[in-house]
Write a protein that holds these residues in place. Structure first.
Motif, PDB file in Angstrom:
ATOM      1  N   ARG A  40       0.846  -1.207   0.000  1.00 12.16           N
ATOM      2  CA  ARG A  40       0.000   0.000   0.000  1.00 12.16           C
ATOM      3  C   ARG A  40       0.875   1.248   0.000  1.00 12.16           C
ATOM      4  NH1 ARG A  40      -3.338  -2.126   4.213  1.00 12.16           N
ATOM      5  NH2 ARG A  40      -5.264  -2.978   3.316  1.00 12.16           N
ATOM      6  N   VAL A  54      -5.884   2.675  -0.659  1.00 17.57           N
ATOM      7  CA  VAL A  54      -5.321   1.723  -1.624  1.00 17.57           C
ATOM      8  C   VAL A  54      -5.732   0.315  -1.216  1.00 17.57           C
ATOM      9  CG1 VAL A  54      -3.188   0.757  -2.586  1.00 17.57           C
ATOM     10  CG2 VAL A  54      -3.325   3.210  -2.098  1.00 17.57           C
ATOM     11  N   PHE A  56      -6.290  -3.856  -2.829  1.00 20.98           N
ATOM     12  CA  PHE A  56      -5.896  -4.729  -3.935  1.00 20.98           C
ATOM     13  C   PHE A  56      -6.984  -5.746  -4.245  1.00 20.98           C
ATOM     14  CE2 PHE A  56      -1.720  -3.973  -1.626  1.00 20.98           C
ATOM     15  CZ  PHE A  56      -1.492  -2.782  -2.296  1.00 20.98           C
ATOM     16  N   ALA A 212      -4.666  -2.375  -8.187  1.00 20.04           N
ATOM     17  CA  ALA A 212      -4.907  -1.552  -7.003  1.00 20.04           C
ATOM     18  C   ALA A 212      -6.038  -0.571  -7.283  1.00 20.04           C
ATOM     19  CB  ALA A 212      -3.643  -0.786  -6.629  1.00 20.04           C
ATOM     20  N   SER A 242      -0.610  -8.986  -2.315  1.00 17.21           N
ATOM     21  CA  SER A 242       0.151  -7.776  -1.979  1.00 17.21           C
ATOM     22  C   SER A 242       1.597  -7.859  -2.456  1.00 17.21           C
ATOM     23  CB  SER A 242       0.130  -7.575  -0.468  1.00 17.21           C
ATOM     24  OG  SER A 242      -1.196  -7.546   0.003  1.00 17.21           O
TER      25      SER A 242
END
Lengths: 349, 349, 349, 349
Positions: A40, A54, A56, A212, A242
């Motif tokens: 992030r 942010v 994902f 994202a 991530s």
């Protein structure tokens, strides 16, 4: 010689390595781990937006649908170009997530015409409570036609939207390619213009499966989280999602891969100049182009093992040798100059 | 010493290796590749169901919500246990995807009581058009309480459902652990009993992020595909999703990992027998158990670095040394006998 | 001199009388009463369709949205004309009820062009699972432009739809006016052509608020009932809704009122022939027309108390005397020849 | 002798007369007419709330579903009593309109127990993003059991909701009957306690089909309008809907009819005191009661032409003469003392 899509190539080794390294030991689930926090932060750095939300997800469909559901009310229209992927290729995901309706706008070369956007907003407003209310505008950059909105193009559209208080979303499935093409920063292409939300694509540009969703209004974070969970898009072993984005957004890898992809497409465009009869359609600006070539050229390429889309799909079955048929060529980070050269050679015959 | 969830552990090296190997060259996108076809075939083999519809998604929420949306009409109730994850922890995903409503059934040890299911169906039928109509039944095996429905338990529930023409879905987030516990085959636990649909979980049992939706009625395949796309769950670079499931479903890896996980939980259960005051709650049968232990034991374990859920969350803040506090212990494939021994030792003091 | 809409006039005394008479004593609620049964039978008689599903709702929005939700899947496109009320004036009700998406088709004079319908279906099919699937076609007769599809027009559209297995719905907000214009029976305009579902409008044609949803496939009845209830459209004191439709569908009142309305519009059209500069737009065929008249004529009419829509809405503010401005004129059953004469006189000056 | 529901009786002549009188001349459609404005003003007067949003719909299902959709987010739970009509008899309309989920609360006599509400809110909050978020509370007064929440009861529930920032809605299908029972004003029963939204019922209490949605926050008006249109609940010839509510809310007719209905139920309750074996269930307070009577009494009443619900529905088929069977008795404004006396006489035998 596969030039059909930037979805067909491999992920970058650095991305793969990051996933491999994430596979160590025990890590809290559902995105509260340090790998996620670092990723992030890396995306916030890319956008120079330390307060941005942010999150994902693993598909572009989800990124776009969730971002726009967060911006739109169920009784609002979402303005997009008639040829937007969001309209043509999502099997109704936008409507499913937002409850709203897409309002299609025309414009040359896959770009929304600001005057037509203005007119369509006016039509909505005229209808009052009987019609769909004007809602967010979503812009794809790079467009589905391979063109790139200039910063001035974007500024004009944002200005039409903002004059009516409407939020603006950027579908960035090929965000990095547009950024490289424009020679601008991620911030310059988004919030500095007034854009409210971005789907920052990783999958097409060298990741396995990660996008994202970036919202510049920090107030929207909780809603996005809840919508993501409700859509079934919150990963339990979140670290693997991530880790991809972390590697991608760190050290400029996202930019480097898009630079490579754009360069290969430029090589294609340069190379077709001397093929008799070849035409470059629209005004390609990044890593994707539509070209017209004689059927004979296509046939030689196919015979040499090339794979890409020709329009119409069955066009080659009956075309004369000199008939021009349109095709779509897409390069990703992994294409080599040699492979492009081979394609050009086959076309030239 | 993380025993909080089977979501916190790593993926199995064989799964990781398969993903790494899938990252070679160019492959058609959106699931029409050979890696995906092979993975589908492997799952069909696991279920001895050569005609079954098999599609992959990346979260259990999506697998369950899509499967049940395919089985339920928007005006139908979906029957599930009051403590089902589907009810408590999906932020409304079931309702979002199906348009319907969950009808909660009680029953001891996290298992739906067949008589109560029968009664609730009758109540629905009594209401006629004014009420929600009876729809599918979803059963979690292993249950959220760590218990395992026996084949006879399942048969009874299926029989109630089928008497009213209602389809049955199995939430198999821990399918493999239940299968191992029952010593039966995947087919025996599902379609041989009349079960129509399964979420065959991979994530909790040694994958990164993959679940297979399995529908035994081949007619349902197109609808599932369309619902998956509309939900944003169709991967473009699909090979990475499929490679995980391919490795998992091939050569019995899924079974082997569950066997390991269940063995470690059994070691925990055996070990707590001689801890004074310890109680085993419900009737754990697979890789997850609720235990009651004195606060002093929990405190020693935490001090030794153990992490797991204690109920209530802040219970340890104020408890007396001898107060019994419930906890949840989950083992995944990666737990070692030594780690379990260390946990037990900490509890014993 | 209100000619703005057939929604502005009164209900027919016979309809009002039926409602008044229904207000006697105690009657079962929710549509299981004898008044409702009789009204259903009357509608089935109108359509010569003794097996048809017939249910009543109080708005055209609901009738259309419910009928099409019953015909469409959430991942399907509903094909309609770009100017269809269903698209422009329902604030997203079609999408809300069906979960699907409207696919807009062009065509002269407010009529769907069969070739463009065919082309749009082909586009949908080309996209495969990525795109919206082809779904039902909805046709408005009388169209929003005041034109009337001939039986041959309808036959061609039905034939395109049926070639792809798609159901067809008729938005009959002005069904009776079309029927009168075509000189055909209700059956000839619908199921005899292969049309599957009709919204048989009562409100615009002399009722207070009632529309009948007619489905020629009796299998669809239960679903329609459940969807109606879920949409909040099942009346508890149902007799008042049914009484209107009973009076309307009995003894040809529906036909008689439409005959009167169409005659008045014909009087308007005949009368404008001798107004210098006047133009009749599209090809009006029933009780609604778009006309172009000099601003001076509009101003005289407004001064004389006439009310109707002029386009654009503020056009009269700045127009020159001779500028032609379009207007929409609608007649309902209640208009008198004198009132039309007065309007014409005002226009003529 | 129909005592089955307040949905079975006729509309009051004053209401009918108002509808008849509204049927004169030409009136703008879609609710911008003077009849509608006057009816809105009358409702605002009833509630002493000059700023309130007031919109009319034709069913209670719609009123409740629209009001709660306006108060709830799709990822929120709506708290209601387990026996609420909103849960049991709307075929999923609440979920359809709100996108959310009903969270069922227990409590004696059909009333939500404040402590259980508090506990359920706490459970929601504990689950974080994985669970449904706490949303609005909806309270039915008169309850489905015939009991009446006192102002103190309501105050306690509102206070629990407000402590968590949750809005409160009152399902007032029998609002007038509760108001009469409590001897309070409409304002005292609603916004003076902090209640945010009311479904002010007309249909059950002497109208044909009209309910007013009342929102005390004027900011919510536009959203309610758009949701109503999108749900297909905006009447075109709106005057007929408004005329009913105008008559109902003017000159205290709503209060007068509820006073009559409550008096007749009181007569029933007084009369059963001397029927051997009869029991009054719950604690009826308005115009609806559940009673237990010997099968012999029910049989005599049925033989005398009485109609009302007995539980279970087929209970009388096999009961012994002295078996007590529960029934539901509802009185509306139109019941006469003689009719009640006849019912009591039949029961007494």
């Amino acid at each position: 010689m596969i030039f059909a899509s930037d979805n067909t190539g491999p992920a970058h080794p650095t991305v793969m390595q990051a996933v491999w390294e994430a596979n160590t030991g025990y890590v809290p689930s559902y995105g509260v781990d340090t790998i996620t926090e670092a990723a992030r932060a890396a995306v916030r750095d890319v956008f120079e937006a330390p307060e941005a939300v942010v999150e994902f997800v693993s598909t572009g469909t989800a990124a776009n649908a969730l971002a726009l559901a967060t911006l739109a009310k169920p009784w609002e229209g979402i303005f997009c170009h008639r040829t937007a992927h969001f309209e043509t290729d999502e099997c109704g995901a936008p409507e499913f997530y937002s409850g709203g309706k897409l309002v299609l706008i025309d414009g040359a070369n896959g770009k929304i015409d600001p005057a037509l956007l203005e007119a369509e907003i006016a039509t909505c407003l005229d209808r009052g409570v009987d019609g769909i209310q004007p809602g967010p505008v979503t812009i794809t950059n790079v467009t589905e036609k391979g063109t790139v909105y200039s910063l001035e193009d974007l500024r004009r559209l944002v200005s039409v939207a903002k004059a009516h208080g409407l939020p603006v979303h950027l579908d960035g499935a090929r965000f990095a390619n547009a950024c490289v093409a424009l020679g601008c920063s991620a911030a310059e292409m988004t919030w500095k213009l007034g854009i409210d939300a971005v789907s920052f694509g990783g999958t097409k540009n060298g990741c396995m499966a990660v996008e994202a969703v970036v919202l510049f209004d920090p107030e929207k974070g909780k809603e996005l989280e809840l919508r993501r969970k409700r859509g079934g898009h919150l990963f339990s072993k979140h670290r693997y999602l991530s880790a991809q984005m972390g590697a991608y957004a760190t050290g400029g890898l996202w930019h480097e891969m898009a630079t490579a992809a754009n360069a290969r497409l430029a090589q294609v465009l340069a190379g077709v100049q001397d093929i008799p009869g070849a035409e470059i359609c629209f005004e390609p600006g990044a890593n994707l182009a539509f070209l017209k070539l004689p059927a004979s050229a296509h046939r030689r390429a196919k015979a040499a093992g090339a794979y890409y889309y020709v329009y119409p799909g069955d066009g080659l079955d009956t075309a004369q040798e000199d008939d021009l048929l349109m095709c779509r060529i897409v390069c990703d980070w992994s294409k080599s100059a040699d492979e492009v050269a081979a394609l050009l050679a086959a076309w030239r015959g």
